[in-house]
Design an enzyme around this catalytic site. Structure first.
Site, short mmCIF file in Angstrom:
data_model
loop_
_atom_site.label_atom_id
_atom_site.label_comp_id
_atom_site.label_asym_id
_atom_site.label_seq_id
_atom_site.Cartn_x
_atom_site.Cartn_y
_atom_site.Cartn_z
N ASP A 10 0.85 -1.19 0.00
CA ASP A 10 0.00 0.00 0.00
C ASP A 10 0.89 1.24 0.00
OD1 ASP A 10 -1.69 2.12 0.68
OD2 ASP A 10 -2.79 0.97 2.18
N ILE A 11 0.76 2.07 -1.02
CA ILE A 11 1.61 3.25 -1.14
C ILE A 11 1.39 4.24 -0.01
CG2 ILE A 11 0.09 4.62 -2.64
CD1 ILE A 11 2.82 5.23 -4.23
N ASN A 24 -6.37 12.25 -10.66
CA ASN A 24 -7.14 12.66 -11.82
C ASN A 24 -6.92 14.17 -11.99
OD1 ASN A 24 -9.28 14.20 -10.44
ND2 ASN A 24 -10.03 12.21 -9.76
N GLY A 32 -9.18 4.50 -6.53
CA GLY A 32 -7.87 3.88 -6.60
C GLY A 32 -6.83 4.54 -5.72
N VAL A 33 -5.62 4.69 -6.25
CA VAL A 33 -4.51 5.30 -5.52
C VAL A 33 -4.89 6.72 -5.08
CG1 VAL A 33 -2.15 6.19 -5.78
CG2 VAL A 33 -2.73 3.92 -6.63
N ASP A 34 -5.51 7.47 -5.97
CA ASP A 34 -5.89 8.86 -5.68
C ASP A 34 -6.77 8.95 -4.43
OD1 ASP A 34 -6.01 11.62 -6.12
OD2 ASP A 34 -7.57 11.46 -7.64
N SER A 122 -1.50 4.75 -14.19
CA SER A 122 -2.42 4.47 -15.30
C SER A 122 -2.85 3.01 -15.45
CB SER A 122 -1.88 4.97 -16.64
OG SER A 122 -1.96 6.37 -16.72
N THR A 123 -2.42 2.12 -14.55
CA THR A 123 -2.76 0.70 -14.72
C THR A 123 -4.09 0.31 -14.09
OG1 THR A 123 -1.56 0.01 -12.74
CG2 THR A 123 -0.34 0.01 -14.83
N TYR A 126 -7.57 3.46 -15.60
CA TYR A 126 -7.15 4.03 -16.89
C TYR A 126 -6.72 2.94 -17.87
CZ TYR A 126 -7.44 8.81 -15.05
OH TYR A 126 -7.87 10.00 -14.53
#
Length: 169
Positions: A10-11, A24, A32-34, A122-123, A126
């Site tokens: 987990d980032i 985005n 997601g990550v955002d 982007s994976t 996106y």
């Protein structure tokens, strides 16, 4: 030369000078990550993103560009927001994906970050195939002229981890 490391996880839990947000263009959070970075980092990140929208990025952050904010409650000093391209079979957008990595490292240099944690930009929604995203990300980081000492690719799932690991062999 930049040291590249891989971590499956987990980032938002990475202790680094900067973590990269696959944002985005609105900079106001998302999925997601955002969404994870905004949730874990708290309202300070959103407040700085709103200020950026009110000043330099009224129309949003362009694809392939990057900008830094505080990391709020994350175990990092900064968040570098970058907007990845949506994958297309009809149009080659790989230069935009490479630009996300180059611009993030440029911003890292500006703020003095020596350790930077990247997701697989982007994976997710996106739709960029992880194998191709890994190729672009690793090649771009290896070719970058940067003062960053360590780039850590923090990969959420096994498929992305394997794709990046194959690129580092």
């Amino acid at each position: 030369m930049v040291t590249i490391r891989l971590v499956q996880g987990d980032i938002t839990e990475q202790s680094a000078d900067a973590v990269v947000n696959a944002a985005n263009s609105s900079l106001l959070g998302g999925g997601g990550v955002d969404g994870a970075i905004h949730r874990a980092g708290g309202p300070e990140i959103l407040a700085e993103c709103r200020a950026l929208r009110a000043s330099r990025y009224g129309r949003g952050l362009p694809v392939g560009q990057a900008v830094a904010t505080t990391a709020g409650r994350l175990p990092a000093r900064w968040v570098i927001h970058t907007v990845g391209p949506v994958f297309s079979r009809e149009e080659d957008r790989s230069e935009l994906l490479a630009s996300c990595h180059r611009e993030s490292l440029r911003i890292a240099d500006e703020i003095g970050a020596r350790t930077v944690a990247f997701p697989a930009v982007s994976t997710g929604v996106y739709g960029w195939p992880p194998e191709d995203a890994a190729r672009i990300a690793v090649e771009t980081v290896r070719a970058a002229r940067t003062s960053v000492e360590e780039v850590r690719f923090v990969l959420f799932d096994e498929r992305a981890y394997r794709a990046f690991a194959e690129r580092l062999d």
